[in-house]
Design an enzyme around this catalytic site. Structure first.
Site, PDB file in Angstrom:
ATOM      1  N   SER A  39      91.159  20.579  49.537  1.00  0.00           N
ATOM      2  CA  SER A  39      91.985  21.597  50.177  1.00  0.00           C
ATOM      3  C   SER A  39      92.460  21.034  51.504  1.00  0.00           C
ATOM      4  CB  SER A  39      91.165  22.870  50.410  1.00  0.00           C
ATOM      5  OG  SER A  39      91.997  23.945  50.743  1.00  0.00           O
ATOM      6  N   GLU A  40      93.777  20.985  51.719  1.00  0.00           N
ATOM      7  CA  GLU A  40      94.310  20.265  52.873  1.00  0.00           C
ATOM      8  C   GLU A  40      93.886  20.842  54.217  1.00  0.00           C
ATOM      9  OE1 GLU A  40      97.899  21.095  51.080  1.00  0.00           O
ATOM     10  OE2 GLU A  40      98.756  22.243  52.723  1.00  0.00           O
ATOM     11  N   ASN A  41      93.347  22.061  54.231  1.00  0.00           N
ATOM     12  CA  ASN A  41      92.876  22.642  55.495  1.00  0.00           C
ATOM     13  C   ASN A  41      91.455  22.216  55.826  1.00  0.00           C
ATOM     14  OD1 ASN A  41      92.359  24.337  53.198  1.00  0.00           O
ATOM     15  ND2 ASN A  41      91.545  25.874  54.598  1.00  0.00           N
TER      16      ASN A  41
END
Lengths: 230, 218
Positions: free
Chosen positions: B46-48
Site C-alpha cells: 500500500s503506497e501510504n
C-alpha cells in the site's frame, strides 16, 4: 533544552500570513488535528499549504480552505474535498498537483540538503512542464527540486521532551519526511513522555528535527471509508 | 459473454506468482486480492506505507491509523512492515514491486495511459499513479474494453491527459487480454464466448491477431 509547549495555540506562535507550511497526514490519517484547528480559529491567511491531501469539506485542511485562509495548495490528490475541487476549477485557489512519490521525495530531499534530483514520474505528462529533462540508463527523467517550508506540522503517537518521535502504522505517511523539512517543526503527539522513556531503536524522527512538541487532546481520528469484513 | 468486474479480477489473478510483491490500484484492481490462488503467497503493498495488506477488519478491529491508499480501513497481515511515504515510493521507484495493476480511462497502442484527469470535470489529482507507471517493472491495466457510451478505450492515441508514456505491458478487459508490442495491440486471449470480431470492433487502435486466439481459462 526545553521544546515542550503547552498546547496548539502556543505551538503555532510565529506563524504569520503568507507562510509556507507542511502538514503531515494521508487523507485524515495522521493529521495534526489540534494545530489545524488552532490555525482555523486564528486570523492567519494567505497560507501556502503542502500536504498529500486537502482533508474533507468539514475536517482537516478542508476547514482552512472553507475559511479562505489558503492561497495555494500543493498536493497529490484532492478528491475527497468537493469545495477544493470547486475552488480549483473556478480558479479561486492556486493549486499545484504533484505526483505523490515525487512530493514525498522532494520533501525528504529538502530536509536532507539535496537541492535537486531526477525521477521518471511525470515524464511525457503535463507534470513535465518546462522542467529539465535528462536521460539516464535509456530512460527519461525530470529534474525536481527539494522542498523546505517555514513550518512543518506533524502528528505522532509518541514523543519525548527532546522531540524524538514514534509514529503509528499508516499514520506515519508524510509526517516522517516533513518533520525534517520545516525551518521550525511542530510535533503534536498522543503521548508525550520524558526523554529516556522511548527505546532509541524505535525512533522514527530523531529529536534534532523538532523545535516544539506538545501533547494533543481530543483526537477525533475520523475515518473516511469504514470497511469491515461483513 | 463479456466478463463482469469480478471476471476481470479473476483473470488478472492468473498473472500472480508465488512470492510476488504487488500494488493494486483503486477500483477493479483491488478485487484481485479476493482471487489470489489458495496456497500462493502474494504480498500487497500500500503506497501510504504498508507491505502486507490484510483483509478488511472485523467491526471491533477497525483502526483509524491503519488504512489503504484508497483511505479504507484495513488490517495488516502477519509478517507485514510499516514505513513512511518516502520509503514507500523509494520501493516503487527503485523497481522492487513485481506487479502493478491499475485502472485507466484510455490506453494507446504505444502503451501510453490516461487515468487521472478529465479536463473541466475530474481534476482530483494523480496520487501515486504517475510514480507507479513510470517505475513499475510490470504494469497491467484492468478496464472495460469500451466506456459506458460504447467508445473504445484502446486507442491509437490517448485523448485525455496522460499518466505515463510507453509504460503499459498488458491490458485485461471484460472482452480480452491484449498485450502492447512494438507493432501495437496484440490479442492474446478472448473472454469466454467473445469473438475476435467483437474485440476488433471494440478496439480503435491497431489490433494484431495472429493464429487461433484461445479463450481465457478462469
Amino acid at each position: 533544552m526545553n521544546k515542550q509547549v503547552k498546547d496548539a495555540d502556543e505551538a503555532i506562535r510565529g506563524i504569520t500570513d503568507n507562510m509556507t507550511i507542511l502538514f503531515g497526514g494521508f487523507g485524515l490519517c495522521g493529521i495534526p488535528e489540534n494545530c489545524i484547528k488552532a490555525l482555523a480559529l486564528s486570523n492567519i491567511k494567505g497560507l501556502i499549504c503542502i500536504s498529500n491531501n486537502a482533508g474533507v469539506d468539514d475536517y482537516g485542511l478542508g476547514v482552512l480552505l472553507a475559511k479562505h485562509q489558503m492561497k495555494k495548495m500543493m498536493a497529490s490528490y484532492v478528491g475527497e474535498n468537493k469545495e477544493f475541487e470547486r475552488q480549483l476549477l473556478s480558479g479561486e485557489l492556486e493549486v499545484e498537483l504533484i505526483p505523490q512519490g515525487t512530493l514525498a521525495e522532494r520533501i525528504r530531499a529538502g530536509g536532507a540538503g539535496i537541492p535537486a534530483f531526477f525521477v521518471p514520474a511525470g515524464y511525457g505528462t503535463e507534470v513535465q512542464g518546462t522542467k529539465e529533462v535528462r536521460e539516464f540508463n535509456g530512460k527519461m527523467h525530470l529534474m525536481e527540486m527539494g522542498i523546505t517550508a517555514d513550518f512543518a506540522i506533524v502528528k505522532a503517537k509518541y514523543g519525548d521532551t527532546r522531540g524524538n518521535l514514534i509514529y503509528n502504522k499508516t499514520a506515519n505517511n508524510f509526517n516522517q519526511a516533513m518533520a525534517t523539512a520545516g525551518r521550525i517543526t511542530i510535533a503534536e503527539v498522543e503521548e508525550l513522555v520524558p526523554y529516556g522513556t522511548l527505546d532509541p531503536n524505535q525512533i522514527h524522527t530523531p529529536g534534532v528535527y523538532v523545535q516544539r512538541i506538545f501533547q494533543g487532546t481530543n483526537y477525533e481520528k475520523r475515518i473516511e471509508f469504514r470497511m469491515t469484513k461483513s | 459473454m463479456a466478463l463482469d468486474k469480478h471476471g476481470i479480477a479473476r483473470r488478472i489473478a492468473k498473472e500472480l506468482k508465488d512470492g510476488f510483491y504487488v500494488n493494486l490500484g483503486i477500483g477493479i484492481p483491488t478485487l484481485v486480492a479476493n482471487y489470489i490462488p489458495e496456497g500462493m503467497e502474494v504480498i500487497l503493498q500500500s503506497e501510504n506505507g504498508l507491505l502486507g495488506i490484510g483483509p478488511f477488519p472485523g467491526i471491533d478491529e477497525v483502526d483509524p491509523d491503519l488504512i489503504n491508499a484508497g483511505k479504507q480501513t484495513i488490517t495488516a497481515m502477519q509478517g507485514s512492515a510499516f514505513f513512511d511515504s518516502s520509503a514507500s515510493f523509494a520501493m516503487i521507484r527503485g523497481g522492487h514491486i513485481d506487479l502493478t495493476v491499475l485502472g485507466a480511462f484510455e490506453v494507446s497502442e504505444k502503451g501510453d495511459i490516461s487515468s487521472w484527469k478529465i479536463p473541466g470535470k475530474l481534476v482530483k489529482g494523480m496520487g501515486g499513479a504517475m510514480d507507479l507507471v513510470a517505475s513499475a517493472k510490470n504494469i497491467i491495466v484492468a478496464t472495460t474494453h469500451t466506456d459506458k457510451d460504447g467508445k473504445s478505450k484502446l486507442l491509437k492515441q490517448c485523448t485525455l491527459p496522460l499518466t505515463g508514456v510507453n509504460c503499459v505491458n498488458r491490458i485485461i478487459t471484460d472482452l480480452a487480454v491484449v498485450d502492447i508490442t512494438e507493432k501495437g495491440f496484440k490479442l492474446i486471449e478472448r473472454a469466454p464466448g467473445v469473438s475476435v470480431e467483437e474485440i476488433r470492433a471494440a478496439t480503435e487502435g491497431q489490433l494484431i491477431v495472429e493464429g487461433e486466439i484461445p479463450e481465457m481459462t478462469l
